[in-house]
Every structure is written in structure tokens, then in C-alpha cells.
Design an enzyme around this catalytic site. Structure first.
Site, short mmCIF file in Angstrom:
data_model
loop_
_atom_site.label_atom_id
_atom_site.label_comp_id
_atom_site.label_asym_id
_atom_site.label_seq_id
_atom_site.Cartn_x
_atom_site.Cartn_y
_atom_site.Cartn_z
N LEU A 55 16.13 -7.23 2.15
CA LEU A 55 17.36 -7.70 1.53
C LEU A 55 18.40 -6.72 1.48
CD1 LEU A 55 16.16 -10.25 -1.04
CD2 LEU A 55 17.13 -10.82 1.18
N LYS A 86 7.47 6.03 4.68
CA LYS A 86 7.93 6.75 3.57
C LYS A 86 7.45 8.35 3.47
CE LYS A 86 9.56 3.19 0.70
NZ LYS A 86 9.48 2.48 -0.83
N ASP A 99 13.11 5.72 -5.32
CA ASP A 99 12.26 4.30 -5.83
C ASP A 99 12.05 4.84 -7.33
OD1 ASP A 99 12.12 2.77 -3.75
OD2 ASP A 99 10.47 3.79 -2.91
N GLY A 103 -0.78 3.36 -4.61
CA GLY A 103 0.00 3.80 -3.38
C GLY A 103 1.08 4.30 -3.72
N GLY A 104 2.29 4.23 -2.69
CA GLY A 104 3.41 4.81 -2.90
C GLY A 104 4.27 4.75 -4.02
N GLY A 146 10.98 -6.95 -10.13
CA GLY A 146 11.32 -5.77 -9.44
C GLY A 146 12.94 -5.68 -9.00
P1 NAP Z 1 0.93 0.70 -0.81
O1 NAP Z 1 1.18 2.24 -0.78
O2 NAP Z 1 0.37 0.18 0.30
O3 NAP Z 1 0.02 0.56 -2.18
C1 NAP Z 1 -0.69 -0.63 -2.84
C2 NAP Z 1 -1.52 -0.62 -3.72
O4 NAP Z 1 -1.97 -1.85 -4.10
C3 NAP Z 1 -3.05 0.29 -3.35
O5 NAP Z 1 -3.12 1.18 -4.45
C4 NAP Z 1 -3.73 -0.98 -3.29
O6 NAP Z 1 -4.84 -0.44 -3.82
C5 NAP Z 1 -3.42 -1.88 -4.18
N1 NAP Z 1 -3.80 -3.20 -3.67
C6 NAP Z 1 -3.41 -3.92 -2.54
N2 NAP Z 1 -3.90 -4.90 -2.43
C7 NAP Z 1 -4.68 -4.98 -3.50
C8 NAP Z 1 -5.63 -6.35 -4.00
N3 NAP Z 1 -5.66 -7.30 -3.36
N4 NAP Z 1 -5.98 -6.06 -5.15
C9 NAP Z 1 -6.03 -4.88 -5.72
N5 NAP Z 1 -5.09 -3.96 -5.60
C10 NAP Z 1 -4.50 -4.16 -4.34
O7 NAP Z 1 2.17 -0.14 -0.99
P2 NAP Z 1 3.81 0.34 -1.89
O8 NAP Z 1 4.34 0.92 -0.90
O9 NAP Z 1 3.14 1.13 -3.01
O10 NAP Z 1 4.02 -1.20 -2.35
C11 NAP Z 1 3.72 -1.92 -3.25
C12 NAP Z 1 4.60 -3.01 -3.88
O11 NAP Z 1 5.81 -2.54 -4.16
C13 NAP Z 1 4.94 -3.66 -2.48
O12 NAP Z 1 4.83 -5.28 -3.05
C14 NAP Z 1 6.38 -3.46 -2.46
O13 NAP Z 1 7.35 -4.58 -1.85
C15 NAP Z 1 6.86 -3.14 -3.81
N6 NAP Z 1 8.05 -2.24 -3.86
C16 NAP Z 1 9.04 -2.55 -4.66
C17 NAP Z 1 10.41 -1.74 -4.78
C18 NAP Z 1 11.28 -2.51 -5.60
O14 NAP Z 1 12.54 -1.82 -5.32
N7 NAP Z 1 11.39 -3.40 -6.28
C19 NAP Z 1 10.27 -0.67 -3.97
C20 NAP Z 1 9.26 -0.11 -3.43
C21 NAP Z 1 8.04 -1.20 -3.18
P3 NAP Z 1 -6.25 0.47 -3.03
O15 NAP Z 1 -5.68 1.84 -3.22
O16 NAP Z 1 -7.45 -0.04 -3.57
O17 NAP Z 1 -6.11 0.09 -1.32
#
Ligand code: NAP
Length: 271
Positions: free
Chosen positions: A15, A63, A99, A124-125, A230
């Protein structure tokens, strides 16, 4: 006309083009924001100079990978280990991270961070940005992750506690922040935590904004817990990008309204 862009893969669901273009139009800036689904981030970054693109948003999965392609990276982005914003000044490309700032602004609109404890689900990130944001305002983060080693590494780096996610029932905190993608569209009936532990937290934040009211937030509301989606983080991280690129304050409320209109009416108004 100024050109701004989004680099990610995929980008079709984003978006950001809607929100940014609405903001430029409202601000009277002659600009377009275009999404590119990128295969090769290094070549794409070369294109920023070649095409004289003024600023770029970076999203999943680039990123971290993009950092080595830039001329400079600011301190916050270096510490977080991720860049979500590139600014192009006369061909010099500098990386920033908005972020953490987006989350920090959104949190501070709703609660005090200083002295409060924040359980952060995920490592994660976005979790890294959340830990940084909480510590920056002198709050106390506690990391809970599915993969305990990854949570431990992040905790060691930032000097905070971490546990396996299964330990959540033994933990109480002022705020729970979900940074995992669990509950995101289309898996909208999933929650990263069991319902019965939600009252252990003073408030619940989900970084997911699609849906606006995730299963986690709906459960928290039923438990009488204040919640934050969020969306506010998303708007503020985008607004901070516009501020970096143009030096002007963007219309944050208008940007939020434009995004709200696009999200499903069911999300906007309730179950
Ligand atoms: P990422 O780097 O892939 O990290 C995801 C984390 O979630 C990892 O620590 C992973 O655990 C955990 N995880 C994934 N699936 C899981 C499950 N089924 N059960 C338990 N833990 C789980 O992802 P990211 O970039 O941080 O993004 C995460 C979320 O933030 C996304 O939904 C994204 O859309 C959102 N986001 C929102 C904004 C905003 O402006 N609102 C900005 C950025 C991101 P493991 O370490 O065990 O794999």
C-alpha cells in the site's frame, strides 16, 4: 517530476504507492512513487543513480542485503542491521531506517515507553527495529522467539533478556508487541499466542496492518486490553521517509485515512 520508488519482491500487495502518491498530491509536490519487483538488488540500486531516482523504500527481502550496495548507512540503520530508506543526493546513496521511528512514534502516541517492559514476539528485522525503538526511549525489551538461538543472538547484541516463545505464560509486561507475520492476511484466524495469557499484558500491539484487527488484537480487545494495529507504524515510517526525501512534514492523518479506505471495510469497523 521527482521519482520515488519501492524495491522489494513481491511488491504487488504493498500500500506504499497509494499512500506516498496521495501524500505528494496533497502536498503539491510534482512526484510519482513507483513499485518495482526486484530480482537483483545490486543492479536495481545502480538504477537509482542511472535514472536519478530521488529516494527509494526497501522492503522484504532486501532490507539487509541492500546495505553493502550503498555509499553510507546512518547509525540507527547500522545498529538495527536493516535499511528501509535510501536517499539519493547528487548520486551519493545513504541508507536510513524509519521502521523503528515509525513504531516509536506510534507507541508514544498511546503510551509511555520509558521504564516500561515490552515483550517482543519474534527476532527478525522488525523485532530488531522494535528492540532498538524501545531501548532508545529507555524502555525494557524482552525477546520471545520460536527459534531460541536467534532470539538469544539478538538479545546478546542489544543486552536484553530472551526466552523461547513457549515461556510466555510465565511473563508479565506492560506491553506485548507481535513482530511475527502470524495472523497476517490470508491467515487471519491465527494468533501467535494463546488467548488465556493476554491479560498478562497491559496493552497489545501488532505490527501487522492487514488485517487491521488481527486475531491477536481481537482476542486482546475481548480481554479488555488496549490495542494498537500496525497501521500507525506503517503511516509514520512512510511519513518519515517523505520527510527525509523532501524536508517537508507530510499529512499523516490524510495518509492514514487513504490507507484505511483501501483496507477492507470489515477491518475498519470491526468483526
Ligand atoms: P522476518 O525478518 O522474516 O522475521 C519474522 C520473525 O517471526 C522471525 O523471528 C520468526 O521466527 C517469526 N515467525 C515467523 N513465523 C512464525 C510462526 N509461525 N510462529 C512463530 N514465530 C514465527 O520478518 P519481518 O521483516 O520482521 O516482518 C515481520 C512482520 O512485520 C510482517 O508481517 C511485516 O509485514 C510486518 N511489518 C510491518 C511494518 C509496519 O509498518 N507496520 C513494517 C515492517 C514490517 P524464527 O526466528 O523462529 O524463524
Amino acid at each position: 517530476m521527482k521519482i520515488f520508488a519501492l524495491f522489494g519482491n513481491p511488491t504487488g500487495h504493498s500500500l506504499s504507492p497509494l499512500m506516498h502518491n496521495a501524500a505528494y498530491s496533497k502536498m503539491g509536490i510534482d512526484a510519482r512513487y513507483v513499485a518495482f519487483c526486484v530480482d537483483d538488488i545490486e543492479s536495481a540500486v545502480g538504477g537509482i543513480r542511472g535514472l536519478n531516482i530521488c529516494g527509494v523504500s526497501i522492503t522484504i527481502p532486501f532490507k539487509s542485503a541492500v546495505m553493502k550496495c550503498l555509499d553510507a548507512v546512518d547509525d540507527s540503520a547500522l545498529k538495527i542491521g536493516a535499511v528501509n530508506t535510501i536517499v539519493n543526493r547528487d548520486g551519493i546513496l545513504t541508507g536510513h531506517n524509519t521502521d523503528w521511528l515509525g513504531l516509536s512514534i506510534a507507541l508514544k502516541e498511546h503510551m509511555k515507553i520509558e521504564g516500561n517492559t515490552f515483550v517482543i514476539l519474534g527476532a527478525g528485522g522488525t523485532a530488531r527495529a522494535a528492540v532498538y525503538a524501545v531501548q532508545k526511549e529507555r524502555g525494557i525489551p524482552i525477546i520471545l522467539n520460536r527459534t531460541v538461538e536467534k532470539g538469544g543472538e539478538l538479545a546478546a547484541e542489544f543486552g536484553c533478556d530472551s526466552y523461547h516463545m513457549d515461556n510466555i505464560e510465565n511473563i508479565r509486561a506492560d506491553c506485548l508487541i507481535n513482530t511475527t507475520p502470524v495472523g497476517m492476511d490470508p491467515d487471519t484466524e491465527k494468533s501467535p499466542v494463546k488467548n488465556d495469557i493476554i491479560s498478562n499484558f497491559g496493552c497489545v500491539v501488532d505490527v501487522i496492518y492487514n488485517p487491521l484487527r488481527t486475531k491477536l488484537l481481537r482476542n486482546a480487545e475481548k480481554a479488555g486490553c488496549p490495542v494498537l494495529s500496525g497501521l500507525d507504524m506503517f503511516v509514520h515510517q512512510g511519513a518519515e521517509q517523505i520527510k527525509i526525501w523532501t524536508g517537508m512534514e507530510p499529512p499523516r492523518e490524510y495518509m492514514k485515512e487513504v490507507v484505511l479506505q483501501r483496507l477492507k471495510p470489515g477491518d475498519k469497523n470491526g468483526d
